[in-house]
Design an enzyme around this catalytic site. Structure first.
Site, PDB file in Angstrom:
ATOM      1  N   LYS A  14       9.187  20.895  36.066  1.00  0.00           N
ATOM      2  CA  LYS A  14       9.562  20.604  37.458  1.00  0.00           C
ATOM      3  C   LYS A  14       8.681  19.481  38.032  1.00  0.00           C
ATOM      4  CE  LYS A  14      11.253  25.265  37.835  1.00  0.00           C
ATOM      5  NZ  LYS A  14      11.603  26.373  38.677  1.00  0.00           N
ATOM      6  N   HIS A  97      20.656  22.167  37.707  1.00  0.00           N
ATOM      7  CA  HIS A  97      19.665  23.211  37.981  1.00  0.00           C
ATOM      8  C   HIS A  97      19.858  23.707  39.421  1.00  0.00           C
ATOM      9  CE1 HIS A  97      15.813  25.172  38.625  1.00  0.00           C
ATOM     10  NE2 HIS A  97      15.702  25.240  37.302  1.00  0.00           N
ATOM     11  N   GLU A 169      21.207  30.918  34.299  1.00  0.00           N
ATOM     12  CA  GLU A 169      20.031  31.176  35.116  1.00  0.00           C
ATOM     13  C   GLU A 169      20.467  31.775  36.448  1.00  0.00           C
ATOM     14  OE1 GLU A 169      16.526  28.477  33.893  1.00  0.00           O
ATOM     15  OE2 GLU A 169      17.659  27.428  35.414  1.00  0.00           O
ATOM     16  N   SER A 217      12.328  33.622  35.117  1.00  0.00           N
ATOM     17  CA  SER A 217      11.064  34.370  35.005  1.00  0.00           C
ATOM     18  C   SER A 217      10.724  34.788  33.579  1.00  0.00           C
ATOM     19  CB  SER A 217      11.092  35.605  35.916  1.00  0.00           C
ATOM     20  OG  SER A 217      11.290  35.221  37.241  1.00  0.00           O
TER      21      SER A 217
HETATM   22  C1  PEP Z   1      13.854  27.496  36.061  1.00  0.00           C
HETATM   23  O1  PEP Z   1      13.547  26.999  37.143  1.00  0.00           O
HETATM   24  O2  PEP Z   1      14.693  26.951  35.325  1.00  0.00           O
HETATM   25  C2  PEP Z   1      13.203  28.721  35.660  1.00  0.00           C
HETATM   26  C3  PEP Z   1      13.762  29.446  34.742  1.00  0.00           C
HETATM   27  O3  PEP Z   1      12.040  29.005  36.333  1.00  0.00           O
HETATM   28  P1  PEP Z   1      11.111  30.295  36.106  1.00  0.00           P
HETATM   29  O4  PEP Z   1      10.919  30.479  34.628  1.00  0.00           O
HETATM   30  O5  PEP Z   1       9.836  29.951  36.815  1.00  0.00           O
HETATM   31  O6  PEP Z   1      11.823  31.456  36.719  1.00  0.00           O
END
Ligand code: PEP
Length: 263
Positions: A14, A97, A169, A217
């Site tokens: 990110k 995303h 996601e 996560s």
């Molecule tokens: C993401 O932003 O694609 C993501 C999976 O973040 P995190 O692993 O921090 O939940």
């Protein structure tokens, strides 16, 4: 389920890490990680860091991804970087995303244009899909996944779809949007639905070839469990990818799961 697809682990850094911080993290990962032919490890740093990292990277261990790009190849688009400019630098680009959909209001059509531009430039799109907490509570998960997938892939042929990576996601499971842990059974159901959609819209061959990842996560403790979900080809990792202990633990887990699938 096809177990010959290599496990794919993507680090989404990110808007974190300047050039020297990214270089240090890469250096530490490089020391800790072995060359694994059966898994693919991809780093997605900020746009600014891609070029210097590409000079430092050991291509036997890592590949690079961009976190975004603009769909026009060239022109008067101040502030943007095109897929054409990235084509010699990255193998993958993350597209759609939830942070881009929510904070930058990326539309379905814009995402479809980006997916097409990635493919046109020989870059593999990692298309992120997933429902918000509100959509989940309203029982709209399947409709949302259907709409996101249908529109995003609408400019591609079946053969092109075979190359695509889809990351499921759920927005509510992403650490910065709540970080609620998704249940493996639910994830498996959504994976099956995603492949079913690809089979319906394109071909069975495409639905088998497409790689489907989980993101939300994922850390070193949870990765093994998620990677063992039938149909899971890998993980997209946000915050845990910034910690080299955690991220290398995730890679170890991918390696173990991939090897046990081969036995
Ligand atoms: C993401 O932003 O694609 C993501 C999976 O973040 P995190 O692993 O921090 O939940």
């Amino acid at each position: 389920m096809n177990t010959t697809r290599r496990k794919l682990v993507i680090a989404n850094w990110k808007m974190h890490l300047n050039t020297s911080q990214a270089s240090l993290l890469l250096h530490r990962l490089h020391e800790r990680i072995k060359i694994h032919r059966d898994i693919e490890v991809v780093l997605a740093p900020s746009m600014l860091v891609l070029q210097p990292l590409s000079m430092q990277i050991d291509r036997r261990k890592f590949r690079l991804a961009a976190q975004n790009a603009f769909y026009k190849d060239e022109g008067a688009f101040t502030g943007e970087v095109s897929f054409t400019m990235l084509r010699d630098l990255v193998h993958y680009v993350i597209i759609g995303h939830s942070e881009r959909r929510i904070h930058f209001h990326e539309s379905y059509e814009e995402i479809a244009q980006k997916v097409a531009a990635a493919v046109r430039n020989g870059i593999t799109p990692v298309l992120c899909v997933g429902e918000t907490q509100e959509e989940r509570h309203n029982g709209e998960t399947k409709q949302v996944l259907h709409d996101q997938i249908t529109t995003a892939l609408s400019h591609l042929t079946a053969a092109e779809v075979e190359q695509v990576v889809i990351a499921y996601e759920p927005v509510w499971a992403i650490s910065t949007f709540g970080g609620e842990l998704a249940k493996p059974d639910d994830i498996q159901r959504q994976f099956e639905f995603i492949r079913h959609q690809i089979a319906e819209l394109y071909t069975k061959k495409a639905s088998k070839a497409v790689r489907v990842l989980y993101g939300g996560s994922v850390d070193d403790q949870l990765a093994g469990g998620y990677l063992q979900i039938p149909g899971c080809d890998g993980v997209l990792v946000g915050s845990a990818s910034l910690n080299y202990h955690k991220f290398s633990g995730i890679i170890d887990a991918a390696y173990r799961v991939q090897n046990s699938a081969k036995e």
